[in-house]
Scaffold this active site. Structure first.
Site, short mmCIF file in Angstrom:
data_model
loop_
_atom_site.label_atom_id
_atom_site.label_comp_id
_atom_site.label_asym_id
_atom_site.label_seq_id
_atom_site.Cartn_x
_atom_site.Cartn_y
_atom_site.Cartn_z
N CYS A 95 0.85 -1.19 0.00
CA CYS A 95 0.00 0.00 0.00
C CYS A 95 0.89 1.24 0.00
O CYS A 95 1.87 1.28 0.74
CB CYS A 95 -0.88 -0.03 1.24
SG CYS A 95 -2.00 1.37 1.34
N HIS A 137 -9.17 -3.98 -1.40
CA HIS A 137 -8.11 -3.19 -0.74
C HIS A 137 -8.43 -1.69 -0.85
O HIS A 137 -8.39 -0.97 0.14
CB HIS A 137 -6.76 -3.51 -1.38
CG HIS A 137 -5.63 -2.67 -0.86
ND1 HIS A 137 -4.55 -3.21 -0.20
CD2 HIS A 137 -5.41 -1.33 -0.90
CE1 HIS A 137 -3.72 -2.23 0.14
NE2 HIS A 137 -4.22 -1.08 -0.28
N GLU A 138 -8.76 -1.23 -2.07
CA GLU A 138 -9.01 0.20 -2.27
C GLU A 138 -10.27 0.65 -1.52
O GLU A 138 -10.28 1.70 -0.90
CB GLU A 138 -9.14 0.55 -3.75
CG GLU A 138 -7.85 0.38 -4.56
CD GLU A 138 -6.63 1.00 -3.89
OE1 GLU A 138 -6.77 2.04 -3.22
OE2 GLU A 138 -5.55 0.42 -4.03
N HIS A 141 -10.03 1.38 2.16
CA HIS A 141 -9.53 2.72 2.52
C HIS A 141 -10.67 3.70 2.80
O HIS A 141 -10.51 4.65 3.55
CB HIS A 141 -8.68 3.31 1.38
CG HIS A 141 -7.27 2.81 1.36
ND1 HIS A 141 -6.38 3.03 2.38
CD2 HIS A 141 -6.58 2.11 0.41
CE1 HIS A 141 -5.21 2.48 2.06
NE2 HIS A 141 -5.30 1.92 0.88
NI NI Z 1 -3.68 0.95 -0.08
#
Ligand code: NI
Length: 172
Positions: A95, A137-138, A141
């Site tokens: 990341c 994953h995105e 966030h």
């Molecule tokens: Ni990330």
């Protein structure tokens, strides 16, 4: 990592806000940041904006994820995620907000994302395999989560440099 903004749930966009010049500039600076650091995805909280916006683009032979399949660019506002296959699959994740580190994260292998595109139109996409991991994953966030929170076996947490030399050793 350590910036409180990365731990906050991001706010959704109003439709008219999505097509504003300000948002357009924000998208551009996200692409620029992503390119500068060789990433394949970026979420607005990573550049200090706590709003529900993420971008993903995977070019062939990406320097950080050379094995990843190519994926045309996508801009995602206000996403909703639905799990289509909860079978877990593990991938090495990194990341741009956790520089220099990688770890193995297990996530569901197939997801559907309902979102608004840059014209504020409702869209839907299904992602499988590594791409499903990239989307999850995105989108994490936008809900204050980082991949390190999801590492089951913390002993996989590694410095990128060490993984590269471990790979080279394997080939010898
Ligand atoms: Ni990330």
């Amino acid at each position: 990592m350590g910036n409180p903004l990365l731990r906050e749930p991001a706010l959704p966009f109003e439709s008219e806000e999505i097509t504003s010049d300000e948002t357009n500039e924000l998208i551009q600076s996200m692409w620029d940041t992503m390119e500068e650091y060789g990433g394949i995805g970026l979420a607005a909280p990573q550049i200090g904006v706590s709003k529900q916006l993420a971008v993903i683009r995977i070019e062939e032979d990406n320097e950080r994820y050379p094995e990843a399949e190519e994926f045309e660019e996508i801009v995602i506002f206000n996403p909703k995620i639905t799990l289509l296959d909860e079978t877990l699959q593990g991938f090495w994740e990194g990341c741009l907000s956790v520089p220099g580190l990688r770890g193995v994260v297990f996530r569901p292998r197939k997801v559907q994302i309902d979102y608004l595109d840059e014209s504020a139109k409702e869209k839907s996409i299904i992602a499988e395999d590594f791409l499903a991991t990239v989307f999850q994953h995105e989108l994490d966030h936008l809900f204050g989560k980082l991949f390190i929170d999801r590492i089951e076996d913390i002993s996989t947490l590694s410095f990128e440099d060490e993984l590269v030399s471990a790979d080279e050793e394997k080939e010898l």
